[in-house]
Design a protein around this motif. Structure first.
Motif, PDB file in Angstrom:
ATOM      1  N   THR A 126       0.734   3.904  -3.142  1.00  0.00           N
ATOM      2  CA  THR A 126       0.302   5.269  -2.842  1.00  0.00           C
ATOM      3  C   THR A 126       1.369   6.284  -3.230  1.00  0.00           C
ATOM      4  O   THR A 126       1.073   7.312  -3.847  1.00  0.00           O
ATOM      5  N   ILE A 132      -4.634   7.568   0.975  1.00  0.00           N
ATOM      6  CA  ILE A 132      -5.378   6.351   0.622  1.00  0.00           C
ATOM      7  C   ILE A 132      -6.875   6.617   0.661  1.00  0.00           C
ATOM      8  O   ILE A 132      -7.620   6.211  -0.252  1.00  0.00           O
ATOM      9  N   THR A 145       0.839  -1.204   0.000  1.00  0.00           N
ATOM     10  CA  THR A 145       0.000   0.000   0.000  1.00  0.00           C
ATOM     11  C   THR A 145       0.871   1.250   0.000  1.00  0.00           C
ATOM     12  O   THR A 145       0.572   2.225  -0.699  1.00  0.00           O
ATOM     13  N   GLY A 179      -8.450  -4.031   0.111  1.00  0.00           N
ATOM     14  CA  GLY A 179      -7.779  -3.635  -1.120  1.00  0.00           C
ATOM     15  C   GLY A 179      -8.756  -2.961  -2.072  1.00  0.00           C
ATOM     16  O   GLY A 179      -9.941  -3.335  -2.130  1.00  0.00           O
TER      17      GLY A 179
END
Length: 353
Positions: free
Chosen positions: A256, A279, A252, A314
């Motif tokens: 990002t 996010i 992640t 996700g």
């Protein structure tokens, strides 16, 4: 010439002087020429007033004196009738506009602007202004201001009492309030600063109006209960290698940073907050677009559920995992507070009396 207008002008001049001396820096900042101009103006106003009085007939002069005097006496009697008993002690309060005027009887003042010709009066003028500094300030102003402040303080305290009563009467609401409050308090302690202000600063910088602070508070509780560090002092790490107060994984973090062109480190407590906000902003855009296009989502048209699902499972997951369902259930329990926005003001300390 209108005697009353001259009198008003003279009083206004006196008020300007009084307003001027209230500034404690006036002695240092005052322009000497401006001070001399004020003095000359006072002389001219007084002499003009006397000249106008001489131009009136005797009956007009008497009327100009007796009418204001009669009004003053009438007002005084009315106030006395409505006042407290005679034996009650009354403060000695001078009228606000009862400001003495420094008078110099000299026709030369009206004929010249040469300050040197009135230098003999300079000392008296300074003494006059200095004496006004020592005058007692009209107490009614401060009484009114104090009452206003007291009223505002009482209003805030009453609101706090009402919200506390609301929490006591609604146990589920109280549990949600205490869970979020304790989480942010723990977060504040670990970060060494006000957690509410810190979170809101990152939301303002990176959220672009798409991230709700209330949701960040809830997710902080769900993800880590507000913990930033492990017991050994290192950054908090889960069994699945998610890091920090918002439990950011390596994949992640990488995705990002690539999407937003940033270089945040999930193991840095402050970068962890920034990654979390980015996010949520990304998921807001994605889910909003999908819902508008009519795409069928496991969370339906509930935008916040869709965002939470993407955060946990996700962004491109097909189904909702069992753990994510628990996540959403806890989020909804905490969302009971959203019906009472002032509870967030209370927990942030915005209602302190």
């Amino acid at each position: 010439m209108n005697i009353q207008s001259i009198k008003s002008q003279n009083i206004n001049f006196g008020r300007n002087i009084k307003k001027h001396y209230k500034n404690h820096n006036y002695k240092k900042n005052i322009n000497p020429q401006y001070k001399d101009d004020l003095l000359i103006k006072s002389y001219r106003i007084e002499n003009n007033k006397k000249t106008a009085m001489k131009q009136l007939t005797i009956p007009q002069r008497v009327g100009a004196i007796l009418v204001p005097l009669g009004c003053t006496i009438g007002i005084g009697l009315s106030m006395a009738a409505a006042s407290t008993p005679k034996d009650a002690q009354k403060p000695d309060v001078a009228a606000q506009d009862n400001i003495p005027t420094f008078v110099i009887e000299s026709d030369e003042i009206n004929k010249t602007t040469d300050v040197s010709k009135i230098s003999a009066y300079q000392k008296k003028s300074d003494e006059y202004i200095s004496a006004m500094e020592k005058d007692s300030i009209y107490p009614a102003y401060f009484i009114e201001a104090d009452e206003t402040l007291l009223s505002e303080k009482e209003r805030r305290q009453e609101k706090i009492n009402q919200l506390n009563q609301l929490l006591e009467e609604n146990p589920e609401l109280k549990d949600a309030y205490e869970d979020i409050t304790k989480a942010v308090e723990r977060f504040s302690e670990d970060m060494g600063e006000d957690g509410y202000k810190l979170i809101n600063r990152y939301i303002e910088e990176y959220g672009e109006g798409k991230v709700d602070k209330k949701d960040v508070y809830k997710m902080l509780y769900i993800e880590s209960r507000g913990k930033v560090y492990d017991d050994d002092g290192s950054i908090l790490e889960s069994e699945c290698h998610a890091f920090g107060p918002f439990q950011i994984t390596g994949i992640t973090e990488e995705g990002t940073n690539e999407r937003f062109g940033t270089d945040f480190d999930k193991k840095d407590p402050y970068d962890n907050i920034a990654l979390h906000v980015l996010i949520l902003k990304r998921l807001y855009d994605l889910r909003t677009s999908e819902i508008e296009e009519g795409k069928s989502l496991p969370t339906g048209d509930n935008l916040k559920h869709g965002i939470i699902w993407g955060y946990h499972d996700g962004a491109y997951a097909d189904d909702i995992s069992r753990h994510c369902k628990d996540y959403i259930e806890t989020f909804d329990r905490l969302s009971l507070l959203d019906d009472y926005p002032e509870l967030y003001d209370l927990m942030e300390g915005n209602l302190t009396p």
